[in-house]
Design an enzyme around this catalytic site. Structure first.
Site, PDB file in Angstrom:
ATOM      1  CE  LYS A 287      -1.708   1.438   4.145  1.00 20.29           C
ATOM      2  NZ  LYS A 287      -1.273   2.800   4.507  1.00 20.29           N
ATOM      3  CG  ASN A 288       2.336   2.621   3.523  1.00 20.43           C
ATOM      4  OD1 ASN A 288       1.173   2.941   3.262  1.00 20.43           O
ATOM      5  ND2 ASN A 288       2.746   2.377   4.762  1.00 20.43           N
TER       6      ASN A 288
ATOM      7  NE  ARG B 100      -1.501  12.263   8.422  1.00 22.07           N
ATOM      8  CZ  ARG B 100      -1.362  13.518   8.780  1.00 22.07           C
ATOM      9  NH1 ARG B 100      -2.334  14.143   9.364  1.00 22.07           N
ATOM     10  NH2 ARG B 100      -0.220  14.139   8.575  1.00 22.07           N
TER      11      ARG B 100
ATOM     12  CB  CYS C 198      -3.795  11.222  12.248  1.00 25.90           C
ATOM     13  SG  CYS C 198      -3.441   9.527  11.895  1.00 25.90           S
TER      14      CYS C 198
ATOM     15  NE  ARG D  23       0.675  10.045  10.213  1.00 28.77           N
ATOM     16  CZ  ARG D  23       0.202   9.104   9.400  1.00 28.77           C
ATOM     17  NH1 ARG D  23      -1.018   8.636   9.573  1.00 28.77           N
ATOM     18  NH2 ARG D  23       0.929   8.648   8.417  1.00 28.77           N
ATOM     19  N   PRO D  24       2.494  16.217  11.533  1.00 28.75           N
ATOM     20  CG  PRO D  24       4.339  17.254  12.541  1.00 28.75           C
ATOM     21  CD  PRO D  24       3.398  16.095  12.696  1.00 28.75           C
TER      22      PRO D  24
ATOM     23  CG  ASP E 106       7.325  20.214  10.409  1.00 29.68           C
ATOM     24  OD1 ASP E 106       6.698  19.127  10.433  1.00 29.68           O
ATOM     25  OD2 ASP E 106       8.365  20.397  11.063  1.00 29.68           O
TER      26      ASP E 106
ATOM     27  CG  ASP F  89       3.300   1.314   9.609  1.00 28.50           C
ATOM     28  OD1 ASP F  89       2.904   2.163  10.421  1.00 28.50           O
ATOM     29  OD2 ASP F  89       3.627   1.586   8.437  1.00 28.50           O
TER      30      ASP F  89
ATOM     31  CB  ILE G  83       7.741   6.337  14.536  1.00 30.10           C
ATOM     32  CG1 ILE G  83       8.967   5.447  14.287  1.00 30.10           C
ATOM     33  CG2 ILE G  83       7.354   7.119  13.266  1.00 30.10           C
ATOM     34  CD1 ILE G  83      10.189   6.154  13.767  1.00 30.10           C
TER      35      ILE G  83
ATOM     36  NE  ARG H  39      -7.519   4.451   5.991  1.00 29.94           N
ATOM     37  CZ  ARG H  39      -7.039   5.572   6.464  1.00 29.94           C
ATOM     38  NH1 ARG H  39      -7.471   6.024   7.618  1.00 29.94           N
ATOM     39  NH2 ARG H  39      -6.140   6.261   5.812  1.00 29.94           N
TER      40      ARG H  39
HETATM   41  N1  EPU Z   1       7.018  14.167  10.904  1.00 26.47           N
HETATM   42  C1  EPU Z   1       7.228  15.490  11.227  1.00 26.47           C
HETATM   43  N2  EPU Z   1       7.141  16.420  10.227  1.00 26.47           N
HETATM   44  C2  EPU Z   1       6.866  16.077   8.927  1.00 26.47           C
HETATM   45  C3  EPU Z   1       6.658  14.735   8.616  1.00 26.47           C
HETATM   46  C4  EPU Z   1       6.739  13.795   9.625  1.00 26.47           C
HETATM   47  O1  EPU Z   1       7.491  15.825  12.375  1.00 26.47           O
HETATM   48  O2  EPU Z   1       6.805  16.979   8.072  1.00 26.47           O
HETATM   49  C5  EPU Z   1       7.098  13.148  11.955  1.00 26.47           C
HETATM   50  C6  EPU Z   1       5.793  12.362  12.105  1.00 26.47           C
HETATM   51  O3  EPU Z   1       4.856  13.022  12.936  1.00 26.47           O
HETATM   52  C7  EPU Z   1       6.298  11.060  12.679  1.00 26.47           C
HETATM   53  C8  EPU Z   1       7.645  10.861  11.975  1.00 26.47           C
HETATM   54  O4  EPU Z   1       8.037  12.175  11.552  1.00 26.47           O
HETATM   55  O5  EPU Z   1       6.523  11.192  14.054  1.00 26.47           O
HETATM   56  C9  EPU Z   1       7.622   9.944  10.781  1.00 26.47           C
HETATM   57  O6  EPU Z   1       6.559  10.292   9.920  1.00 26.47           O
HETATM   58  P1  EPU Z   1       6.602  10.033   8.355  1.00 26.47           P
HETATM   59  O7  EPU Z   1       6.480  11.331   7.642  1.00 26.47           O
HETATM   60  O8  EPU Z   1       7.758   9.162   8.001  1.00 26.47           O
HETATM   61  O9  EPU Z   1       5.237   9.234   8.121  1.00 26.47           O
HETATM   62  P2  EPU Z   1       4.380   9.262   6.802  1.00 26.47           P
HETATM   63  O10 EPU Z   1       5.268   9.374   5.646  1.00 26.47           O
HETATM   64  O11 EPU Z   1       3.260  10.234   6.934  1.00 26.47           O
HETATM   65  C10 EPU Z   1       4.467   6.685   6.336  1.00 26.47           C
HETATM   66  C11 EPU Z   1       3.473   5.568   6.259  1.00 26.47           C
HETATM   67  C12 EPU Z   1       2.933   5.248   7.637  1.00 26.47           C
HETATM   68  C13 EPU Z   1       4.108   4.872   8.538  1.00 26.47           C
HETATM   69  C14 EPU Z   1       5.145   6.006   8.553  1.00 26.47           C
HETATM   70  C15 EPU Z   1       6.388   5.678   9.348  1.00 26.47           C
HETATM   71  C16 EPU Z   1       2.546   5.891   4.042  1.00 26.47           C
HETATM   72  C17 EPU Z   1       1.347   6.192   3.215  1.00 26.47           C
HETATM   73  N3  EPU Z   1       2.377   5.955   5.380  1.00 26.47           N
HETATM   74  O12 EPU Z   1       3.726   7.809   6.843  1.00 26.47           O
HETATM   75  O13 EPU Z   1       2.084   4.114   7.475  1.00 26.47           O
HETATM   76  O14 EPU Z   1       3.651   4.639   9.855  1.00 26.47           O
HETATM   77  O15 EPU Z   1       5.534   6.311   7.198  1.00 26.47           O
HETATM   78  O16 EPU Z   1       7.000   4.551   8.833  1.00 26.47           O
HETATM   79  O17 EPU Z   1       3.589   5.562   3.528  1.00 26.47           O
HETATM   80  C18 EPU Z   1       0.315   2.673   7.983  1.00 26.47           C
HETATM   81  O18 EPU Z   1       0.507   2.111   6.879  1.00 26.47           O
HETATM   82  O19 EPU Z   1      -0.420   2.177   8.878  1.00 26.47           O
HETATM   83  C19 EPU Z   1       0.969   3.951   8.255  1.00 26.47           C
HETATM   84  C20 EPU Z   1       0.544   4.795   9.190  1.00 26.47           C
END
Ligand code: EPU
Length: 422
Positions: A22-23, A92, A116, A121-122, A124, A309, A331, A401
Site C-alpha cells: 500500500k505504502n 492523509r 489522526c 502528523r505534521p 512541516d 506499523d 515514531i 484501508r
Molecule cells: N514528521 C514530522 N514532520 C513532517 C513529517 C513527519 O514531524 O513533516 C514526523 C511524524 O509526525 C512522525 C515521523 O516524523 O513522528 C515519521 O513520519 P513520516 O512522515 O515518516 O510518516 P508518513 O510518511 O506520513 C508513512 C506511512 C505510515 C508509517 C510512517 C512511518 C505511508 C502512506 N504511510 O507515513 O504508514 O507509519 O511512514 O514509517 O507511507 C500505515 O501504513 O499504517 C501507516 C501509518
C-alpha cells in the site's frame, strides 16, 4: 457498518500470499502525474486507501482504470491541481501529490491534513523541502499553496531530518519534485524505507536520475521530462509481518509468499528472539512457533529499525509472553489506542509515557472490541484468533484501508472470521 466475529483459539497452517505494498503504491501512483501519458502500475492492492487516491487523481484531471493487468493512470491532462479537503481528510497520504503537481504544474493547492488517530502528523518537513527547491509556500483557507518560481524549481542540498527521524512521504515528495528541477538536489537524512526505494526505482524507470537509493543520501540530477511507464510494486512488508505474527500467535505454521525477508530484518530478529522459526523461502518466508512465547523488548525506529506499523501486532503477541516485555514507540509516541482494547481481552498492558509494559498472561479472553486505526485493528484480529471464545471487532473499515479481505485470506489457512454487516 461491518464487524468481524472471530472464533478462537485457532492454529493457522498453510500458504498465504501477500498483496502489493500500500505504502509503495500510493506515492508511485502519484508519480504517474509527473509524466504526461498513460502509466500502468501492477501489483497495486485493492484497498480503500488506493481507491481514495484513484478518486483524487481523477479529480485532478487524470483518467484511472483498474483491470486485471493493473491500475492504469492516464495523466495526459492535469487541469485541476487541487487536493480537495473532502478527499484529503479521508486519507492523509493524499499529501503525496504535492511534489509531483508542483513539478508538473508549477502551482498546487492541497488541503492541510488534519489530526489522526495515531498522533500529530505534521507536514512541516515536506514544506521545508519543497521550499528549499525555490517554492513559495503559504496557507489559504486550510489549504497549503505551493508555487514554483517563474523559471521552475532549482536543485539544492536539503536536510530532511526531524524530531522522529526522517519522513517517508516527505522524502517522496521532495524526491519527486526534484526529478524535474534544474540542477542537482542532494537529500540528506532521506528516509531509507523500501517503499521510498521502490518509488525511486520507479522514477528512474521513468527517466529520472537518482542515485543513493535505499541510503540516507539521495542525489537527484534534474531531467527535462519523465516518461510514462509500466511498473510492478513490491510486496507489502507490513502485511507480511502481520501474517508472520499470525503464525506465531496461533502457534501455527505459515508459508508467506510475495514478500522479501531482506526488508524485514528487524522483524525477523525479534520473532526469532521470541521463539519463532523464520526461514527464507524462494517466494518469501515460512514462520512457525511451537513452544512458549519468550518476552522481548521492542523499540520502533526508522528503517531498517523495527517498524512502527508492526508495533500493535507484536504487542498482541507479547501479551501472551511468558514474562514482561517493554515496547517503546519512537515514531508516534501516542500510537497506543490498541492498549485499552487488548486489556479488555484480559491482556495486562500498562502505558508509561512512550512505552508500554507488557506483563504476559496465560490466555486472552474474547471480548467486544473497537478498531481505532489500521494497525491497531490488525492487532485485535490477531488477538481474536488466539483468544478463548468469540471476539467481536467493530469498525473494521479501518482494517479494510490496509488489508484486502483479510478475513477471507486468513480463513483459507484456518482462521474462523465472519464479516457481518450490522
Ligand atoms: N514528521 C514530522 N514532520 C513532517 C513529517 C513527519 O514531524 O513533516 C514526523 C511524524 O509526525 C512522525 C515521523 O516524523 O513522528 C515519521 O513520519 P513520516 O512522515 O515518516 O510518516 P508518513 O510518511 O506520513 C508513512 C506511512 C505510515 C508509517 C510512517 C512511518 C505511508 C502512506 N504511510 O507515513 O504508514 O507509519 O511512514 O514509517 O507511507 C500505515 O501504513 O499504517 C501507516 C501509518
Amino acid at each position: 457498518m461491518d464487524i468481524f466475529e472471530i472464533d478462537g483459539p485457532v492454529r493457522l497452517s498453510g500458504s498465504i500470499d501477500v498483496a502489493g505494498s500500500k505504502n509503495s503504491a500510493l506515492p508511485i501512483l502519484a508519480a504517474a502525474l509527473l509524466a504526461p501519458g498513460a502509466s500502468t502500475v501492477s501489483n497495486a492492492p485493492d484497498l480503500a486507501d488506493i481507491r481514495s487516491l484513484e478518486t483524487l487523481l481523477e479529480s485532478l484531471g487524470a483518467k484511472v482504470l483498474r483491470n486485471e493487468t493493473g491500475l492504469h493512470v492516464d495523466a495526459s491532462v492535469i487541469d485541476n491541481p487541487v487536493g480537495d479537503y473532502e478527499i484529503v481528510r479521508k486519507m492523509r497520504a493524499s499529501i503525496c501529490i504535492l511534489g509531483p503537481l508542483l513539478a508538473r504544474c508549477g502551482k498546487v493547492k492541497v488541503s492541510m491534513p488534519g489530526g489522526c488517530a495515531i498522533g500529530d502528523r505534521p507536514v512541516d518537513i515536506h514544506l521545508r523541502g519543497v521550499k528549499a527547491l525555490g517554492a513559495k509556500i503559504y496557507l489559504e483557507n486550510g489549504y497549503i499553496v505551493a508555487e514554483a518560481p517563474a523559471g521552475g524549481l532549482v536543485g539544492t542540498q536539503i536536510f530532511l531530518g526531524g524530531p522522529f527521524g526522517s519522513t517517508v512521504l516527505g522524502t517522496d515528495n521532495v524526491m519527486m519534485a526534484a526529478t524535474l528541477a534544474k540542477g542537482t538536489t542532494v537529500i540528506e537524512s532521506a528516509a531509507c524505507e523500501p517503499e521510498v526505494a521502490d518509488l525511486a526505482n520507479c522514477l528512474n524507470a521513468m527517466g529520472a536520475k537518482i542515485t543513493g537509493i535505499g541510503s540516507p543520501r539521495l542525489v537527484i540530477e534534474g531531467v527535462k521530462k519523465l516518461n510514462p511507464i509500466k511498473y510492478s510494486i513490491i510486496g507489502d512488508r507490513i502485511e507480511a509481518g502481520t501474517f508472520m505474527v499470525a503464525a506465531a500467535i496461533t502457534k501455527g505454521r505459515l508459508k508467506i509468499n510475495n514478500c522479501d525477508l531482506d526488508h524485514m530484518l528487524a522483524v525477523t530478529d525479534r520473532l526469532r528472539f521470541i521463539g519463532a522459526e523464520v526461514e527464507k523461502t524462494k517466494t518469501g518466508c515460512e514462520v512457525a512457533l511451537d513452544g512458549p512465547i519468550h518476552p522481548a523488548d521492542i523499540t520502533t525506529q526508522p528503517y531498517p529499525g523495527f517498524p512502527t506499523d508492526l508495533q500493535a501486532q507484536f504487542m498482541a503477541l507479547l501479551a501472551l509472553g511468558e514474562g514482561n516485555s517493554v515496547i517503546t514507540e519512537k515514531i508516534y509516541p501516542d500510537r497506543f489506542m490498541h492498549v485499552a482494547e487488548l486489556n479488555r481481552m484480559a491482556a495486562n498492558l500498562r502505558k508509561e509515557g512512550p512505552s508500554v509494559i507488557v506483563a504476559g498472561v496465560e490466555k486472552l479472553i474474547a471480548a467486544p472490541v473497537m478498531a481505532s486505526d489500521l494497525r491497531a485493528s490488525a492487532a485485535l484480529v490477531l488477538a481474536g484468533m488466539a483468544a478463548q471464545g468469540m471476539t467481536t471487532v467493530q469498525r473494521v473499515y479501518h482494517i479494510d484501508r490496509g488489508y484486502h479481505k483479510i478475513e477471507e485470506r486468513l480463513n483459507t489457512v484456518g482462521a474462523k472470521i465472519r464479516r457481518k454487516n450490522i
